[in-house]
Design a protein around this motif. Sequence first.
Motif, PDB file in Angstrom:
ATOM      1  N   LEU A   4       0.833  -1.207   0.000  1.00 31.13           N
ATOM      2  CA  LEU A   4       0.000   0.000   0.000  1.00 31.13           C
ATOM      3  C   LEU A   4       0.861   1.248   0.000  1.00 31.13           C
ATOM      4  O   LEU A   4       0.625   2.189  -0.727  1.00 31.13           O
ATOM      5  N   LEU A   7       2.332   1.738  -3.408  1.00 30.61           N
ATOM      6  CA  LEU A   7       1.343   2.228  -4.357  1.00 30.61           C
ATOM      7  C   LEU A   7       1.069   3.688  -4.076  1.00 30.61           C
ATOM      8  O   LEU A   7       0.941   4.495  -4.975  1.00 30.61           O
ATOM      9  N   ALA A   8       1.042   3.989  -2.806  1.00 32.64           N
ATOM     10  CA  ALA A   8       0.772   5.370  -2.435  1.00 32.64           C
ATOM     11  C   ALA A   8       1.807   6.274  -3.085  1.00 32.64           C
ATOM     12  O   ALA A   8       1.481   7.262  -3.715  1.00 32.64           O
ATOM     13  N   LEU A  11       1.277   6.328  -6.961  1.00 30.66           N
ATOM     14  CA  LEU A  11       0.049   6.906  -7.474  1.00 30.66           C
ATOM     15  C   LEU A  11      -0.051   8.387  -7.189  1.00 30.66           C
ATOM     16  O   LEU A  11      -0.458   9.157  -8.046  1.00 30.66           O
ATOM     17  N   THR A  12       0.364   8.764  -6.009  1.00 32.39           N
ATOM     18  CA  THR A  12       0.214  10.177  -5.709  1.00 32.39           C
ATOM     19  C   THR A  12       1.167  11.005  -6.569  1.00 32.39           C
ATOM     20  O   THR A  12       0.918  12.155  -6.833  1.00 32.39           O
ATOM     21  N   THR A 318      -0.276 -18.553 -27.768  1.00 34.27           N
ATOM     22  CA  THR A 318      -0.338 -19.583 -28.803  1.00 34.27           C
ATOM     23  C   THR A 318      -1.706 -19.566 -29.494  1.00 34.27           C
ATOM     24  O   THR A 318      -1.785 -19.530 -30.724  1.00 34.27           O
ATOM     25  N   THR A 319      -2.755 -19.560 -28.683  1.00 33.79           N
ATOM     26  CA  THR A 319      -4.101 -19.602 -29.253  1.00 33.79           C
ATOM     27  C   THR A 319      -4.340 -18.442 -30.213  1.00 33.79           C
ATOM     28  O   THR A 319      -4.945 -18.605 -31.269  1.00 33.79           O
ATOM     29  N   ASN A 321      -2.061 -16.745 -31.740  1.00 34.75           N
ATOM     30  CA  ASN A 321      -1.042 -16.662 -32.779  1.00 34.75           C
ATOM     31  C   ASN A 321      -0.126 -15.438 -32.662  1.00 34.75           C
ATOM     32  O   ASN A 321       0.184 -14.780 -33.634  1.00 34.75           O
ATOM     33  N   ALA A 345       2.133 -21.215  -2.039  1.00 32.78           N
ATOM     34  CA  ALA A 345       0.707 -21.326  -2.383  1.00 32.78           C
ATOM     35  C   ALA A 345       0.462 -21.080  -3.870  1.00 32.78           C
ATOM     36  O   ALA A 345      -0.235 -21.841  -4.531  1.00 32.78           O
ATOM     37  N   THR A 346       1.043 -20.010  -4.392  1.00 36.09           N
ATOM     38  CA  THR A 346       0.701 -19.619  -5.764  1.00 36.09           C
ATOM     39  C   THR A 346       1.665 -20.180  -6.802  1.00 36.09           C
ATOM     40  O   THR A 346       1.331 -20.268  -7.969  1.00 36.09           O
ATOM     41  N   SER A 582       1.225  -2.947 -11.467  1.00 36.35           N
ATOM     42  CA  SER A 582       0.147  -3.769 -10.905  1.00 36.35           C
ATOM     43  C   SER A 582      -1.199  -3.053 -10.926  1.00 36.35           C
ATOM     44  O   SER A 582      -2.233  -3.695 -10.896  1.00 36.35           O
ATOM     45  N   ASP A 583      -1.184  -1.742 -10.975  1.00 33.51           N
ATOM     46  CA  ASP A 583      -2.467  -1.035 -10.909  1.00 33.51           C
ATOM     47  C   ASP A 583      -2.990  -0.649 -12.294  1.00 33.51           C
ATOM     48  O   ASP A 583      -3.890   0.163 -12.413  1.00 33.51           O
ATOM     49  N   GLN A 585      -4.686  -1.724 -16.127  1.00 29.62           N
ATOM     50  CA  GLN A 585      -5.532  -2.730 -16.749  1.00 29.62           C
ATOM     51  C   GLN A 585      -4.668  -3.763 -17.450  1.00 29.62           C
ATOM     52  O   GLN A 585      -3.617  -3.435 -17.996  1.00 29.62           O
ATOM     53  N   ARG A 586      -5.139  -5.009 -17.467  1.00 31.07           N
ATOM     54  CA  ARG A 586      -4.423  -6.038 -18.221  1.00 31.07           C
ATOM     55  C   ARG A 586      -4.361  -5.633 -19.691  1.00 31.07           C
ATOM     56  O   ARG A 586      -5.316  -5.077 -20.224  1.00 31.07           O
TER      57      ARG A 586
END
Lengths: 845, 520
Positions: A4, A7-8, A11-12, A318-319, A321, A345-346, A582-583, A585-586
Amino acid sequence: MLRLVILATCLTLGHFADHDTFKNCSRVEFCNTLRNRQPFDKYAVDPSTITIDDNGSVKMTLKAKKGSDLQLELLALVDRTFRLRIKETASTRYELHDVLVAEPQLAHIDGVLQQDNYVTIQVGETTAQIFYDPFVVNFYLVQVHQVVIDGSTLTFDESLDQAFAFNVKFPAALQLYGLHEHADSLALRDTNGSDPYRLRNLDVAGYELDSPMALYGAVPVLYGWGTYSHAGVFLHNAAEQWYDITNGQWDTQANVMVESGMFDLFVMIGPSPEDLVQRYLSLTGTFRLPQLWTLGYHQSRWSYMSQEEVKDVVANFTTYNFPLDVIWLDVDYTDGKKYFTWDPATYSDPVEMQKNISAAFKRLVAIIDPHIKVEKGYNVYDGALEKGYFVKRANGSVFEGDCWPGLSSYIDFLNPDARQYYGSYYSYDKFPYSTPVLSGIWNDMNEPSVFDNSIEKTLPGDSLHFGNVSHRDIHNIYGLLHTMSTHQGLLDRDNGTTRPFILTRAHFAGTQRYSGIWTGDNTAGWGYLSVSYDSCLGANLLGLVFCGADVGGFSGNPDTELLQRWYQAGAWLPFYRAHASSDTQRREPYLFDSGVQGVIRGAIQMRYQHLPVWYTLFYEHERNKVPVIRPLFYHYSYELETFKLRNHLLVGRDILVRAVAEPGVETVTVHFPGSENEHWMPVDSTEVYEGTTDVDVPVDIKSIPVFYRVGSVIVRKDLVRLSTDEMANDGYTINACLDRRNQSTGTVFLDDFTSYNYANNKQYNYLRIDMDDVNVALTKIDEDSNPDGFDFVIDEVIIHRIVQEPQNGKPGRYVKTVHKTDANGQLLKNLKFNYDEPVSIKLGL
Amino acid sequence: MEFSMKNFKFYPICPTFLVLLSVTCSSEVSRPRGVSLSRASLYNPDRNFLCFDNSKSIPFSQVNDEYCDCPDGSDEPGTSACPNGVFHCTNAGHKPLNLAASRVNDGICDCCDGSDEYAGNTVTTCPNICLQLGRHAREEAQKLAEIIKAGKQLKAELSQKGLRLKEEKKEKLVELQKNKEEAEKVKAEKQRIKDEIEALENKSLEVYRKLEEEEKQRKAEAEAQKTRQEATETFTKFDSNQDGLVDIAELQTRQSFDKDRNGEVSVEEAKYFLNNQESVDLETFISDAWANIKPYLMMDAGLFKPPVPQDGEAEDLQDGDDEHDGAPEGDEGEEEEEPYQPEEEPEETKLQYDEETQKIVDQATAARNEFTDAERAVREIESEIGNINDYLEKDFGPEEEFATLQGECFDYTDHEYIYKLCPFEKATQQPKSGSSETRLGTWARWNGPEDNKYGSMLYDKGQSCWNGPPRSTKVNIVCGTESKVTAVSEPNRCEYLFEFVTPAACREIPSEADDLHDEL
């Protein structure tokens, strides 16, 4: 929580840098003092102290009119280079090592002329002349005055601690370049009225454009560019520096202000741009030929959060192309930001994930930073703590500061044993679940970054390194030393069989020997697209040839037009990677509508088609010390129009690219360099343009203004598959752009694409290709090279022939003919050659 | 000529082992590599080959000769020679596949029958795994079919429940509307009664109201008198030199005015109490200075706490008022807003009514209460109607199959969070550590594509991300035999994706059987 906070910060800040954190000159004591001082003409040579040694060394004492005397040493080096060192008689200054590729070779002094008020030393066609009082050092090539060190501005003073200043003039130059890295035009601006250019490696979030602020890298080199003569200086010093710049005829100069360390200045004399760059690379080394896959397309994001996500992204490429060679892991793959671990975990099965990636002929690159989480039981930390491999505070305790993992300590890479220790963690047994699919390493945050705005987000200057060296003396090489450790670690990991691939953010002169660079945390804006060309062209003139910018911009969300243009422009920088914060859009390319996908796919495919060009250029960089991409003024320095040109570059000598870095345009102005004898052919239409003209070339969203130089041979692979591995066995397409005499020429380099056999055993196929309208001649360039197994399979030859010359500013026209067989009707691809003799092929119709 | 026959060799499309399958080969048509059955007739070895786009006619021997003749790539169906070519793998036993020509001989087995990798110059050899894959796919399809079958059964039940629920709601609505009419009648009647008695009450109380006014007036005057007296006494006390003026020096001798408690009364402090004047005469003292001075004197006397700014002020002052009347902050203002509130009148001002009047007042009070009740009854019915209308307006699917999900919540736990989906209401996230819940979105609408509207839900307007947009959640819905959340991810920052299975989503899917058997 930490996330956080970060990001702060990001972003700021938005699109402007934090000037409270990152200081300007007036807030840095030594800069403020030195910038406002008057020249005080304090030193004069004591002629009785001059000693001259035939082997290239001249020594003398500079008598101070007040204060302590200085010792001057001038070394004449091979390759029209001098080294000027000045220090106090009882100097305690830190003397830098680790930066030069080798101890520079001394040149024989050909003649000495000692007069009442000066002494000259002649080495070949160069002359160094030292006036006693006023003290001035002049450097000449033949009779042309190249570089002047003005003694009246030389400032050493006890009251300044170790800070010093001097002035250097370039009488034959019109424009200064160098001082990488700044988010600014390649041509350095006059700093009268602004801050000086600063060199101090810093983690500047949301850096701004057109600014002399320091960024992640520092290369203390100035090139003085003229229309006929080129000279430069390289200050071999890793402390913080500021440069005031003035450009102009007879007035091109820099005032240099340095916090500490040695006055150790290399003076390099051209006269040609090629000579000048070669001199500098002779001192600091070249970038070794990278593995072929590193030149493909790279996909990254902060962060792919799980192994499933990684596999999904790979599968989607791949899908849909899209060619892809590498997927990148940012910090979140680790267990609590402990490097050399995986999140249980991930990333519970990294080996399976790597198999999955490898089955699609892709590779993995993971991030490894220099800060180590303070946590008892974490082996990297425990070992380094026990052995004293961390940077210490001024009071001798281990430095701890905040970074991604929270409280962290910083490996002391100045210590060779610490470099060895850290590097050893790359081995397959010490980095659990790592396999050869983990093909490269990303060294980030190595300015180094410390999350503390009160210390400009980096280690305090009085922190201590190995041998009690103050951090301020070596600050700018911390990242270099980090990559040195990683480089050796990766070499050891693979028993020296595989060429390591490393990407680093912080860099210095010499970083090119170990690592590629990118332009750090840029922003999704048109200006940032444009400045990526300036940055990487500047880097290329300084040997940092493997350079790119985050496609699309790291911070913020690009609109689809900008994203498409960035994919198109980025395809023509040496390193081609999309990355995003990270903030955002994909924005993987398959997420867009089919129109946008088509444009992006086209750009990436064009990159893959030209991979033989890139690979050959990287080989030639290592071989000839030439940049891979070049500003136009590198080859056309007699054309003043090219000096401040932006958004243009040359890939090698033969491909001209004009990035479309403006939104909503239907034409872009392209400057075609060269005299009227130089012609350029666009790849996607049939015009022919003449040199030294500016032409408004029409563009639509699909267009990438790319032009082949007439007289060149461009070797491509036109069948684009989904990765470089998949294309390994495919044949080549020869594009011959015939000149008026119906001739064209080029080169191509083939080897195993991965090992050092090209260098150690001369196992490669390096060919010169000479073309006319019916004949292909292939000539092995190195007699003693062994091309076995590296057949140059020709799928087709495309002859570009001018049918109408450009005239009166109107473009001409060319036609293409495609040949797939020889005169006997044999398919070219089936021909077998013995390269020991020049190969000659007559083309069929 | 080094052209080997392999370049245009024909391949039987029925590998021998396939004959063993119960499915028979539909034909023995030979065709060039990479050509689908449906296009086989376009490749006739006895004729020249015509590019599909009619741009060129070439000798048939140039088909699949690794030289791209046709601009549309149709002459090289089995090689990678044409950049836009398409390679068809039969994949007998499994699904056929069309590949970009660039995938032919690239070292990756794309076709399960291995037919795309035949060059032999790559290290890869591709075994034919179509039978396994086909079997696996059929098993999967079978499983899916069973799930759908079972799911559809459950869905029918859900749908029935949903329809019944809807019916009940509709019936209830009719009933409520009737009740509402009744209640409104009652309300109107109570209103009438109330108005009448209040008119009477108003008249009876007129005389008392006048008395109250007079009493108030009298009190105010007495108070002003008292204040003046007190102030005058103080003035006299402060005016040490008795020049008829109180000045700064005189106040500086009195510790009560040491506002900042630093041990001395500064000129500024003294001036504050004199309302920023050097000295004041008696009248000015009373009008301007006294209001500042009095609280400090009271404080000194321990009667008064220093005023706490804003909120606390009124309360604290009230404490003082009770014991020590005459504080300058008056009582004026408040009462006027509510014209009639006899039971809340302060004690002292409450007047005793005569019996007759009291009776009327009591009646009026009762009438008001009854009216309020009647009004509330109407409101309650209206709100219930509103709820039912909301329900009826909600789209629970064409057969009400999603209706029973309303009011239920489904949890999903990953390594860090507990996610909760309450269909038609909200989606939330709560850290396992137990700190507070974050709303990831509020029910917005069905969000599926046109042909599958009920395949996706949108929950938006969740809690805003720190320095970011409001959170939102997309819920993908597929058929399953029980309703549950099977996965949660955050593909974009602050945009969540839930995977939700439920019998309510079970419906016949277009069978893939045709594809499977296409080339057999």
